[in-house]
Design an enzyme around this catalytic site. Structure first.
Site, PDB file in Angstrom:
ATOM      1  N   ASP A 190      31.887  33.469  39.085  1.00 26.13           N
ATOM      2  CA  ASP A 190      32.667  32.304  38.420  1.00 26.13           C
ATOM      3  C   ASP A 190      33.910  31.877  38.761  1.00 26.13           C
ATOM      4  OD1 ASP A 190      35.469  31.714  36.938  1.00 26.13           O
ATOM      5  OD2 ASP A 190      35.280  33.867  35.937  1.00 26.13           O
ATOM      6  N   ASN A 209      30.567  34.734  33.055  1.00 28.58           N
ATOM      7  CA  ASN A 209      31.412  34.134  32.340  1.00 28.58           C
ATOM      8  C   ASN A 209      32.800  34.750  32.272  1.00 28.58           C
ATOM      9  OD1 ASN A 209      33.433  31.569  32.870  1.00 28.58           O
ATOM     10  ND2 ASN A 209      31.360  30.273  31.896  1.00 28.58           N
ATOM     11  N   CYS A 210      33.831  34.198  32.097  1.00 25.89           N
ATOM     12  CA  CYS A 210      35.045  35.036  31.709  1.00 25.89           C
ATOM     13  C   CYS A 210      35.137  35.993  30.649  1.00 25.89           C
ATOM     14  CB  CYS A 210      36.121  34.087  32.016  1.00 25.89           C
ATOM     15  SG  CYS A 210      38.123  35.011  31.211  1.00 25.89           S
ATOM     16  N   PRO A 211      35.165  37.246  30.064  1.00 29.02           N
ATOM     17  CA  PRO A 211      35.988  38.233  31.564  1.00 29.02           C
ATOM     18  C   PRO A 211      35.332  39.046  31.734  1.00 29.02           C
ATOM     19  CG  PRO A 211      36.399  38.807  28.797  1.00 29.02           C
ATOM     20  CD  PRO A 211      35.157  37.971  29.119  1.00 29.02           C
ATOM     21  N   LEU A 212      33.367  38.715  31.319  1.00 28.81           N
ATOM     22  CA  LEU A 212      32.879  39.584  32.457  1.00 28.81           C
ATOM     23  C   LEU A 212      32.523  40.604  33.838  1.00 28.81           C
ATOM     24  CD1 LEU A 212      29.223  38.585  30.551  1.00 28.81           C
ATOM     25  CD2 LEU A 212      30.733  40.350  29.972  1.00 28.81           C
TER      26      LEU A 212
END
Lengths: 171, 78
Positions: free
Chosen positions: B43, B16-19
């Site tokens: 995502d 999920n953000c920001p991975l």
């Protein structure tokens, strides 16, 4: 674009709970990944986010709009927002610890990075971490309690960095 | 369905953000100019995020497409 002068992001992290730890580290790591220069000024409760031993917790009784979700069981069960009265959230011993572990589990289930992971990435990417000297003195922190690479300073140190910033946010 | 050639592949499924952005940045940094990275994410926010990231960093988003729940991006390092 890799122009001559990179964009600069200046953040103030003033809160030390698990939920409020996310915005500065998400924004800082992402901005660094977008080739921006990034600095975070950790002040008041935000300073605790620089401790080697990160023990950020979430306090549901101070977040009235916070959905309480269970990270296990069937999807229908996981989707329920549990109405927890403040008299329980604020008074039952161990409630905060339980809520914290539920939040961490939910975040991990959803593929969200941990605070430690995001902080490590920030350090790796050269985000400037400024610890507030005054807060250290007030709360009795010593520099050896913090992770390596922390600069210490005060309002002027942050403002000098922020004066040339393109984005500046208080979290 | 994609016959785009690529040099490296990065799996960001489940992240999920920001991975996905952070992993993409890390991978692109190890690559040479002109090389193409294939990145797969789940995502839905990654469509807008990858567009913004490439715009800001100057790398080129050659294409993005959806394959079931997977979002497939081809990014050319400048």
């Amino acid at each position: 674009m890799s122009e001559t002068k990179p964009k600069r992001l200046a953040l103030i992290a003033s809160q030390g709970t698990l939920d409020w730890a996310y915005p500065p580290f998400i924004l800082a790591s992402t901005a660094a990944a977008m080739d921006m220069e990034v600095g975070i000024f950790f002040t008041f409760y935000g300073l605790t986010l620089l401790q080697k031993d990160l023990s950020a917790k979430v306090a549901p009784q101070t977040n009235p709009a916070m959905p309480m979700k269970m990270p296990f069981g069937p999807q229908g069960f996981q989707n329920i927002s549990w109405p927890i009265p403040n008299v329980i959230a604020g008074n039952v011993p161990g409630f905060e610890t339980m809520a914290t572990s539920l939040m961490k589990k939910t975040f991990a289930n959803k593929g969200v990075a941990s605070i430690e992971e995001l902080r490590d990435i920030c350090v790796e990417m050269g985000v400037k971490l400024i610890g507030c000297q005054m807060t250290m003195d007030v709360f009795g922190f010593t520099k050896d309690q913090f992770i390596d690479g922390v600069d210490l300073g005060g309002a002027a140190t942050f403002l000098e960095f922020a004066a040339d910033s393109d984005i500046s946010l208080f979290v | 369905m994609n016959d785009q050639a690529y040099d490296q592949e990065l799996d960001c499924k489940g992240m999920n953000c920001p991975l996905p952005i952070l992993k993409t940045k890390k991978q692109i940094d190890t690559m040479g100019s002109g090389e193409v990275l294939k990145m797969i994410a789940t995502d839905p926010g990654s469509i807008n995020d990858m567009t913004s990231w490439t715009k800001r960093t100057g790398n080129e988003l050659l294409s993005h497409s959806q394959d079931g729940g997977d979002y497939v991006f081809f990014i050319k390092k400048t």
